[in-house]
Design a protein around this motif. Structure first.
Motif, mmCIF file in Angstrom:
data_model
loop_
_atom_site.group_PDB
_atom_site.id
_atom_site.type_symbol
_atom_site.label_atom_id
_atom_site.label_comp_id
_atom_site.label_asym_id
_atom_site.label_seq_id
_atom_site.Cartn_x
_atom_site.Cartn_y
_atom_site.Cartn_z
ATOM 1 N N ILE A 71 5.483 -7.850 -12.644
ATOM 2 C CA ILE A 71 4.508 -7.126 -11.827
ATOM 3 C C ILE A 71 4.431 -7.748 -10.434
ATOM 4 O O ILE A 71 4.405 -7.038 -9.429
ATOM 5 C CB ILE A 71 3.129 -7.100 -12.520
ATOM 6 N N ALA A 72 4.442 -9.063 -10.341
ATOM 7 C CA ALA A 72 4.408 -9.748 -9.045
ATOM 8 C C ALA A 72 5.655 -9.424 -8.225
ATOM 9 O O ALA A 72 5.568 -9.175 -7.016
ATOM 10 C CB ALA A 72 4.269 -11.256 -9.239
ATOM 11 N N ASN A 77 8.328 -6.403 -3.795
ATOM 12 C CA ASN A 77 9.289 -5.370 -3.394
ATOM 13 C C ASN A 77 8.597 -4.186 -2.725
ATOM 14 O O ASN A 77 9.082 -3.660 -1.718
ATOM 15 C CB ASN A 77 10.100 -4.893 -4.599
ATOM 16 N N ASP A 78 7.471 -3.763 -3.269
ATOM 17 C CA ASP A 78 6.736 -2.638 -2.679
ATOM 18 C C ASP A 78 6.255 -2.974 -1.270
ATOM 19 O O ASP A 78 6.339 -2.147 -0.361
ATOM 20 C CB ASP A 78 5.536 -2.255 -3.554
ATOM 21 N N TRP A 79 5.754 -4.184 -1.090
ATOM 22 C CA TRP A 79 5.296 -4.619 0.239
ATOM 23 C C TRP A 79 6.459 -4.532 1.232
ATOM 24 O O TRP A 79 6.318 -4.000 2.320
ATOM 25 C CB TRP A 79 4.769 -6.044 0.151
ATOM 26 N N CYS A 84 4.350 3.524 -1.190
ATOM 27 C CA CYS A 84 2.931 3.870 -1.243
ATOM 28 C C CYS A 84 2.125 2.673 -1.749
ATOM 29 O O CYS A 84 1.081 2.329 -1.194
ATOM 30 C CB CYS A 84 2.739 5.077 -2.157
ATOM 31 N N GLU A 85 2.635 2.013 -2.801
ATOM 32 C CA GLU A 85 1.960 0.842 -3.348
ATOM 33 C C GLU A 85 1.934 -0.301 -2.345
ATOM 34 O O GLU A 85 0.934 -1.011 -2.213
ATOM 35 C CB GLU A 85 2.631 0.378 -4.647
ATOM 36 N N GLY A 86 3.041 -0.484 -1.613
ATOM 37 C CA GLY A 86 3.112 -1.523 -0.597
ATOM 38 C C GLY A 86 2.134 -1.275 0.538
ATOM 39 O O GLY A 86 1.491 -2.211 1.037
ATOM 40 N N GLU A 87 2.009 -0.016 0.949
ATOM 41 C CA GLU A 87 1.043 0.326 1.992
ATOM 42 C C GLU A 87 -0.386 0.068 1.505
ATOM 43 O O GLU A 87 -1.237 -0.379 2.272
ATOM 44 C CB GLU A 87 1.209 1.785 2.425
ATOM 45 N N TYR A 88 -0.640 0.329 0.233
ATOM 46 C CA TYR A 88 -1.955 0.046 -0.333
ATOM 47 C C TYR A 88 -2.239 -1.454 -0.301
ATOM 48 O O TYR A 88 -3.328 -1.880 0.094
ATOM 49 C CB TYR A 88 -2.048 0.577 -1.763
ATOM 50 N N LEU A 89 -1.263 -2.268 -0.695
ATOM 51 C CA LEU A 89 -1.445 -3.726 -0.658
ATOM 52 C C LEU A 89 -1.709 -4.193 0.769
ATOM 53 O O LEU A 89 -2.571 -5.053 1.007
ATOM 54 C CB LEU A 89 -0.212 -4.429 -1.232
ATOM 55 N N LYS A 90 -0.998 -3.625 1.737
ATOM 56 C CA LYS A 90 -1.212 -3.994 3.139
ATOM 57 C C LYS A 90 -2.609 -3.594 3.597
ATOM 58 O O LYS A 90 -3.250 -4.323 4.357
ATOM 59 C CB LYS A 90 -0.146 -3.351 4.022
ATOM 60 N N SER A 91 -3.095 -2.449 3.120
ATOM 61 C CA SER A 91 -4.450 -2.036 3.492
ATOM 62 C C SER A 91 -5.492 -2.981 2.892
ATOM 63 O O SER A 91 -6.529 -3.240 3.515
ATOM 64 C CB SER A 91 -4.728 -0.589 3.079
ATOM 65 N N LEU A 92 -5.221 -3.489 1.685
ATOM 66 C CA LEU A 92 -6.132 -4.481 1.108
ATOM 67 C C LEU A 92 -6.188 -5.721 1.990
ATOM 68 O O LEU A 92 -7.263 -6.276 2.230
ATOM 69 C CB LEU A 92 -5.693 -4.870 -0.304
#
Length: 174
Positions: A71-72, A77-79, A84-92
């Motif tokens: 998962i990590a 990789n998403d970041w 979409c998941e990477g963009e969400y992590l960046k928004s967090l």
């Protein structure tokens, strides 16, 4: 800042309620089996005191140590791939909040960070870590995953007790 799992529990229970068990399980399989590649089943919890037929979830789950690391890796990789998941992590990270409590360099991961967002502890102590997106997941008994998105680094500690020197094993590597 006040650490609470209530919002996560409410959202998870609501999504399960609205989707139903079959669609919810399909969604989890698409995320964790198809995309992340976990090998073993995940075990989710109901709210304490919930009746057998009540539709409820908590934030917690049991997964294997290798699936935890998978998962990590998927998050890293998403970041880096701006999914979409990477963009969400960046928004967090962009919307993180100050914990407004003193961090203590000699303790464990979650007491060493200054910020928080989306169930992640962020911003390690120390000048060199000040503006780098480093997320930490802190689990039961001393399990931690620390992800440095800029340096493409993940350090996982999969302990059953917190009697290790987190500063030496993890923090010193950042």
């Amino acid at each position: 800042y006040f650490y609470s799992n209530m919002n996560t529990n409410i959202v998870a229970s609501y999504v399960l309620y609205k989707m139903g068990h079959k669609k919810f399980k399909k969604m989890l399989n698409e995320i964790f089996v198809d995309k992340v590649g976990i090998e073993y089943d995940m075990l989710f919890y109901k709210q304490p005191g919930a009746k057998r037929k009540q539709i409820t979830l908590t934030y917690g789950m049991h997964i294997t140590r290798y699936d935890y690391l998978r998962i990590a890796v998927a998050m890293l990789n998403d970041w880096n791939n701006n999914t979409c998941e990477g963009e969400y992590l960046k928004s967090l990270y962009e919307n993180r909040i100050k914990k407004n409590q003193q961090y203590r360099d000699n303790l464990q991961s979650f007491t060493n960070t200054k910020d928080y967002g989306g169930q992640f502890h962020m911003t390690l102590s120390g000048g060199k870590n000040k503006n780098r997106p480093v997320f930490q997941i802190d689990g039961w008994g001393g399990q931690t995953i620390t992800i440095d998105f800029e340096k493409n680094k993940i350090i996982a500690i999969l302990a059953i007790h917190r009697d290790y020197n987190w500063m030496k094993l993890v923090h010193s590597k950042f």
